[in-house]
Scaffold this motif. Structure first.
Motif, PDB file in Angstrom:
ATOM      1  N   TYR A   1      -4.346  27.716  26.281  1.00 22.94           N
ATOM      2  CA  TYR A   1      -2.532  27.702  25.252  1.00 22.94           C
ATOM      3  C   TYR A   1      -1.662  26.034  24.975  1.00 22.94           C
ATOM      4  O   TYR A   1      -1.495  26.636  23.845  1.00 22.94           O
ATOM      5  N   HIS A   2      -1.988  25.278  25.097  1.00 21.75           N
ATOM      6  CA  HIS A   2      -1.145  23.713  24.805  1.00 21.75           C
ATOM      7  C   HIS A   2      -2.115  22.704  24.879  1.00 21.75           C
ATOM      8  O   HIS A   2      -2.878  21.709  25.513  1.00 21.75           O
ATOM      9  N   PRO A   3      -3.521  23.165  23.744  1.00 19.20           N
ATOM     10  CA  PRO A   3      -4.302  22.162  23.079  1.00 19.20           C
ATOM     11  C   PRO A   3      -3.625  20.719  23.054  1.00 19.20           C
ATOM     12  O   PRO A   3      -4.547  19.667  23.464  1.00 19.20           O
ATOM     13  N   GLY A   4      -1.975  20.353  22.619  1.00 19.16           N
ATOM     14  CA  GLY A   4      -2.030  18.802  22.661  1.00 19.16           C
ATOM     15  C   GLY A   4      -1.707  18.253  23.531  1.00 19.16           C
ATOM     16  O   GLY A   4      -1.045  17.023  23.136  1.00 19.16           O
ATOM     17  N   PHE A   5      -1.714  18.845  24.828  1.00 19.70           N
ATOM     18  CA  PHE A   5      -1.228  18.341  25.774  1.00 19.70           C
ATOM     19  C   PHE A   5      -2.066  17.102  26.289  1.00 19.70           C
ATOM     20  O   PHE A   5      -1.104  16.217  26.275  1.00 19.70           O
TER      21      PHE A   5
ATOM     22  N   ARG B   1      -0.916  13.905  23.576  1.00 15.63           N
ATOM     23  CA  ARG B   1       0.691  13.285  24.310  1.00 15.63           C
ATOM     24  C   ARG B   1       0.454  12.796  25.218  1.00 15.63           C
ATOM     25  O   ARG B   1       1.102  11.814  25.727  1.00 15.63           O
ATOM     26  N   HIS B   2      -0.407  12.943  26.065  1.00 15.96           N
ATOM     27  CA  HIS B   2      -0.903  11.569  27.341  1.00 15.96           C
ATOM     28  C   HIS B   2      -1.926  11.616  27.227  1.00 15.96           C
ATOM     29  O   HIS B   2      -3.224  12.193  28.626  1.00 15.96           O
TER      30      HIS B   2
ATOM     31  N   ASP C   1      -4.703  28.199  32.641  1.00 12.63           N
ATOM     32  CA  ASP C   1      -4.386  29.050  30.879  1.00 12.63           C
ATOM     33  C   ASP C   1      -3.619  27.435  30.262  1.00 12.63           C
ATOM     34  O   ASP C   1      -3.157  28.360  28.913  1.00 12.63           O
ATOM     35  N   TYR C   2      -2.873  27.578  30.917  1.00 11.40           N
ATOM     36  CA  TYR C   2      -1.532  26.352  30.597  1.00 11.40           C
ATOM     37  C   TYR C   2      -2.068  25.404  29.823  1.00 11.40           C
ATOM     38  O   TYR C   2      -1.978  25.107  27.974  1.00 11.40           O
ATOM     39  N   LEU C   3      -3.471  24.998  29.738  1.00 10.35           N
ATOM     40  CA  LEU C   3      -4.067  23.734  28.973  1.00 10.35           C
ATOM     41  C   LEU C   3      -4.970  24.432  28.003  1.00 10.35           C
ATOM     42  O   LEU C   3      -5.100  23.891  26.298  1.00 10.35           O
TER      43      LEU C   3
END
Length: 223
Positions: free
Chosen positions: A18-22, A25-26, A14-16
């Protein structure tokens, strides 16, 4: 896997999502992550993604090729049906209609035998109590729907006479006019030529075409 582990994995997913920019940034993680491959070994996440995309592309290409093949086959069938329609329009008798069907279906549809069996209302009624001839096809006539499949020797003999072999397959098409009913039989000595899984949409159109041709012929003869 425990319920706690499943819940934790779902939270990560769910985190990945809803946070496609992860991963932007990494980016270093993309190269460090290793994904087990079903054929053995492991590949990076990027390589795994590329393989998934390649597999999808191959699947889409195969589907496209199948659609193109079906479209090409349908176009050929439509052209053959159009030619058959024109020739039936020129027919001047039932004998001409049968001769046209035999010529066209044998030559252009790879049939070994073509027969048109027509029966009056009285003959159909008599067949209900008979144990031979048309009675063998009572169920088929009642369904009023084309069918394909292998036939036993007795049915092949009834339909095709001396042209029948010991085994084979046939496409059976119901024919209906205002005062006649019958069967258009297209036979092959190959038991798989007209298999039960074969589509019948084209056969439905063929049956309608022949029925209308016979009806028009009957009307002309009465006028």
């Amino acid at each position: 896997m425990s319920n706690i582990d499943q819940e934790f994995e779902q939270q990560i997913c769910d985190y990945l999502l809803y946070h496609p920019g992860f991963f932007i940034r990494h980016t270093d993680i993309l190269n460090d992550l290793r994904v087990p491959h079903k054929t053995g070994g492991a590949v990076s996440l990027l390589e795994h993604k590329i393989r998934m995309l390649q597999d999808k592309a191959e699947a889409y290409q195969k589907q496209l090729q199948e659609l193109v093949t079906v479209a090409r086959d349908n176009e050929q069938l439509n052209q053959r049906l159009h030619r058959l329609t024109l020739n039936l329009i020129e027919a001047e008798s039932r004998e001409d209609i049968l001769a046209t069907l035999q010529d066209e279906l044998r030559e252009r549809f790879n049939a070994d035998a073509v027969e048109l069996k027509l029966f009056s209302t009285r003959e159909l009624e008599e067949a209900q109590v008979s144990e031979s001839g048309l009675a063998m096809f009572r169920t088929f006539m009642d369904t009023d729907r084309p069918t394909c499949g292998p036939l036993k020797a007795d049915k092949l003999k009834t339909l095709f006479g001396d042209q029948a072999g010991e085994e084979g397959s046939a496409a059976l098409i119901p024919i209906r006019t205002s005062n006649l009913s019958g069967i258009l039989a297209i036979g092959s000595q190959d038991r798989e030529r007209f298999h039960s899984g074969k589509g019948v949409d084209f056969l439905v159109r063929l049956g309608e075409l022949v029925s209308l041709s016979l009806q028009a012929m009957d009307s002309r003869e009465k006028s």
